[in-house]
Design a protein around this motif. Structure first.
Motif, PDB file in Angstrom:
ATOM      1  N   PHE A   1      47.903  54.208 121.558  1.00  0.00           N
ATOM      2  CA  PHE A   1      48.093  53.348 120.389  1.00  0.00           C
ATOM      3  C   PHE A   1      49.001  52.151 120.646  1.00  0.00           C
ATOM      4  O   PHE A   1      48.730  51.057 120.165  1.00  0.00           O
ATOM      5  CB  PHE A   1      48.644  54.171 119.224  1.00  0.00           C
TER       6      PHE A   1
ATOM      7  N   ARG B   1      47.307  50.820 124.280  1.00  0.00           N
ATOM      8  CA  ARG B   1      45.842  50.795 124.204  1.00  0.00           C
ATOM      9  C   ARG B   1      45.173  50.719 125.573  1.00  0.00           C
ATOM     10  O   ARG B   1      44.259  49.927 125.809  1.00  0.00           O
ATOM     11  CB  ARG B   1      45.372  49.633 123.321  1.00  0.00           C
TER      12      ARG B   1
ATOM     13  N   ASP C   1      40.783  54.866 125.237  1.00  0.00           N
ATOM     14  CA  ASP C   1      40.235  55.060 123.891  1.00  0.00           C
ATOM     15  C   ASP C   1      40.033  56.550 123.623  1.00  0.00           C
ATOM     16  O   ASP C   1      39.223  57.211 124.296  1.00  0.00           O
ATOM     17  CB  ASP C   1      38.897  54.317 123.779  1.00  0.00           C
ATOM     18  N   LEU C   2      40.757  57.087 122.636  1.00  0.00           N
ATOM     19  CA  LEU C   2      40.626  58.504 122.304  1.00  0.00           C
ATOM     20  C   LEU C   2      39.205  58.852 121.848  1.00  0.00           C
ATOM     21  O   LEU C   2      38.754  59.993 122.025  1.00  0.00           O
ATOM     22  CB  LEU C   2      41.619  58.888 121.204  1.00  0.00           C
ATOM     23  N   LYS C   3      38.488  57.893 121.272  1.00  0.00           N
ATOM     24  CA  LYS C   3      37.132  58.148 120.795  1.00  0.00           C
ATOM     25  C   LYS C   3      36.164  58.468 121.937  1.00  0.00           C
ATOM     26  O   LYS C   3      35.109  59.060 121.728  1.00  0.00           O
ATOM     27  CB  LYS C   3      36.596  56.940 120.019  1.00  0.00           C
TER      28      LYS C   3
ATOM     29  N   LYS D   1      47.986  63.876 115.237  1.00  0.00           N
ATOM     30  CA  LYS D   1      47.576  62.466 115.234  1.00  0.00           C
ATOM     31  C   LYS D   1      46.538  62.200 116.325  1.00  0.00           C
ATOM     32  O   LYS D   1      45.552  61.477 116.104  1.00  0.00           O
ATOM     33  CB  LYS D   1      48.791  61.558 115.438  1.00  0.00           C
ATOM     34  N   ILE D   2      46.761  62.787 117.501  1.00  0.00           N
ATOM     35  CA  ILE D   2      45.794  62.632 118.595  1.00  0.00           C
ATOM     36  C   ILE D   2      44.457  63.235 118.185  1.00  0.00           C
ATOM     37  O   ILE D   2      43.392  62.609 118.348  1.00  0.00           O
ATOM     38  CB  ILE D   2      46.331  63.292 119.881  1.00  0.00           C
ATOM     39  N   HIS D   3      44.510  64.446 117.638  1.00  0.00           N
ATOM     40  CA  HIS D   3      43.281  65.129 117.236  1.00  0.00           C
ATOM     41  C   HIS D   3      42.502  64.330 116.191  1.00  0.00           C
ATOM     42  O   HIS D   3      41.260  64.248 116.232  1.00  0.00           O
ATOM     43  CB  HIS D   3      43.622  66.521 116.691  1.00  0.00           C
ATOM     44  N   LYS D   4      43.219  63.752 115.265  1.00  0.00           N
ATOM     45  CA  LYS D   4      42.603  62.982 114.179  1.00  0.00           C
ATOM     46  C   LYS D   4      41.776  61.814 114.708  1.00  0.00           C
ATOM     47  O   LYS D   4      40.805  61.376 114.078  1.00  0.00           O
ATOM     48  CB  LYS D   4      43.700  62.480 113.240  1.00  0.00           C
ATOM     49  N   ASN D   5      42.134  61.299 115.876  1.00  0.00           N
ATOM     50  CA  ASN D   5      41.464  60.120 116.429  1.00  0.00           C
ATOM     51  C   ASN D   5      40.422  60.448 117.491  1.00  0.00           C
ATOM     52  O   ASN D   5      39.879  59.549 118.122  1.00  0.00           O
ATOM     53  CB  ASN D   5      42.512  59.155 116.996  1.00  0.00           C
TER      54      ASN D   5
ATOM     55  N   SER E   1      36.703  61.994 118.780  1.00  0.00           N
ATOM     56  CA  SER E   1      35.345  62.005 118.257  1.00  0.00           C
ATOM     57  C   SER E   1      35.009  63.386 117.699  1.00  0.00           C
ATOM     58  O   SER E   1      35.453  64.404 118.244  1.00  0.00           O
ATOM     59  CB  SER E   1      34.362  61.664 119.385  1.00  0.00           C
TER      60      SER E   1
END
Length: 470
Positions: A219, A222, A225-227, A252-256, A258
């Motif tokens: 974040f 950058r 990309d976590l996605k 927070k990591i999990h939330k972002n 895929s």
């Protein structure tokens, strides 16, 4: 720490960093824990999950793995779980298979033969696994991580999170060994001391690190990309959620990630807090659990001895230890002061004794444990720092010099289970002796007995014939 070809150098770097560590790091700022001062000798020794995690990883190297049965719970009963009895049956990349055999693995451990078909299945399956260190679970999820990499994609695809710096380094070391013949797979440590230039993008396939650093890279800078992460591994989850910062960072990591990202969740224990955390992160999982605690106790004979004073406890202890033909013994004390007193008494009486407590550095503790494993000392006296985390096949008797209690003075049943679980390892019989010196201690003993629904029998420590029977 990205290495394209020279895996030996990668391993060497990891080992060099690991041996320089003198304390366990658990805070979100990656700062080492301060050691307790001498004035705390009378205070109960605190069990610190991160320290136990590190110790257990190190001291189990080369040990026989646990043969504890595991139970598998599936959300879909129509999809029966199968297991494998050989690594060849997994259809691994041939070069990965070479790495497996290079590390000395001949056949899958119980957790490996059960978990690997699930971890390698297509479509990918999510997994929640309860597994102690020493069962082969690290090699299981590392093999899955390496197998999921698409070398043609030059960006991070696998993310592994550890609650401690040392565990991240050691997991990277295992990955490097297993990937020895796969130089095309690249990895990057996201830990203290590792930096990435601004305005760059990571090209490594696997990130192994801690939550704080990973968040910064994802974040703030950058650089990846976590996605685009296909596999997310959360290791030592019970240790992770013991620290609020780490728990928040993981969320927070999990939330972002895929929605299609494969989740692998590992924890040594599964109380309600851990399960709530797991179920929030891992959707529709296959769950692998160690066999239930009552079954674990089946091969451990439990006794209690009534005493009046510390000296009575000591007399009972030496009577039992002198009569029972034991290999090695672990004695648990509530405070450092008691452990020191007991050590001096036993040493004067000619017993080969070692002491492990919170005032020792990690390096000193490892030295003590190595000597005990080698049989140089037959008795290990310890405080709560070792309530979990040592498997020594020769330990046949565990003594609770003080029964474990929580901060409210009530029976600490989980710690008791970990205490007596140091004996009866690898399916062998074990003996647990509880020294009871007050009515309150007797109440604690009864509460533990009721909790596990397992009889704790009275033992007359002055009756040598009765002692011989056990």
């Amino acid at each position: 720490m990205s290495r394209k070809v020279d895996w030996a150098k990668y391993v060497s770097d990891a080992q060099r960093i690991s041996t320089q560590i003198q304390a366990v790091e658990i805070s979100s700022n990656d700062q080492p824990n301060e050691r307790k001062s001498d004035k705390d000798d009378d205070a109960p020794e605190e069990f610190i999950p991160a320290e136990a995690s590190l110790l257990s990883k190190i001291i189990r190297k080369g040990l026989i793995e646990s043969k504890n049965d595991i139970e598998v719970q599936r959300k879909d009963p129509k999809s029966p779980l199968y297991s494998v009895k050989s690594f060849e049956a997994l259809n691994l990349n041939p070069n990965l298979l070479k790495g497996v055999y290079e590390m000395g693995f001949n056949a899958p451990s119980k957790i490996q033969e059960t978990a690997l078909p699930t971890l390698l299945a297509d479509p990918p399956q999510n997994l929640i696994a309860q597994s102690q260190s020493g069962t082969g679970k690290t090699a299981a999820f590392v093999l899955a991580m390496l197998s999921r990499v698409d070398i043609n994609k030059k960006h991070p695809q696998v993310l592994y999170l550890s609650p401690t710096y040392e565990l991240a380094i050691q997991t990277g070391e295992v990955a490097a060994h297993l990937a020895k013949f796969c130089p095309e797979i690249e990895m990057k440590f996201a830990v203290r001391g590792e930096e990435v230039p601004r305005n760059t993008k990571l090209t490594e396939h696997i990130i192994i690190g801690m939550p704080g650093k990973v968040l910064d890279w994802a974040f703030k800078f950058r650089v990846f990309d976590l996605k685009k992460i296909d596999v997310f591994v959360l290791d030592e989850a019970d240790v992770m959620i013991a620290t609020q910062d780490h728990q928040d960072q993981c969320m927070k990591i999990h939330k972002n990630l895929s929605p299609s990202c494969q989740m692998m969740f590992f924890s040594a224990t599964y109380d309600q807090e851990v399960m709530d955390f797991a179920e929030h992160i891992v959707k529709n999982p296959i769950t692998i659990r160690l066999k239930r605690e009552k079954e674990i106790l089946d091969n451990i004979a439990q006794y209690y001895v009534r005493c009046q004073t510390h000296q009575d406890k000591y007399n009972a202890l030496t009577n039992i230890y002198g009569t029972v033909g034991v290999g090695q013994a672990i004695i648990f004390c509530h405070t450092r002061k008691t452990a020191s007193w007991l050590s001096e008494k036993m040493s004067k009486d000619g017993h080969a004794v070692a002491v492990l407590s919170g005032d020792l550095t990690v390096e000193q503790r490892i030295n003590v444990l190595d000597r005990f494993r080698q049989g140089k000392e037959k008795v290990l006296i310890t405080t709560n720092v070792l309530s979990r985390g040592i498997d020594v096949e020769q330990v046949t008797i565990v003594v609770n010099f003080d029964l474990p209690v929580d901060l409210k003075g009530k029976a600490d049943c989980e710690t008791y289970l970990h205490h007596i679980g140091r004996t009866g390892r690898f399916g062998k019989k074990g003996i647990a002796i509880n020294l009871v010196d007050s009515d309150h201690a007797m109440e604690i003993c009864k509460a533990i007995e009721n909790h596990f629904d397992k009889k704790i029998r009275y033992l007359n420590s002055e009756d040598s014939k009765e002692i011989e029977k056990i």
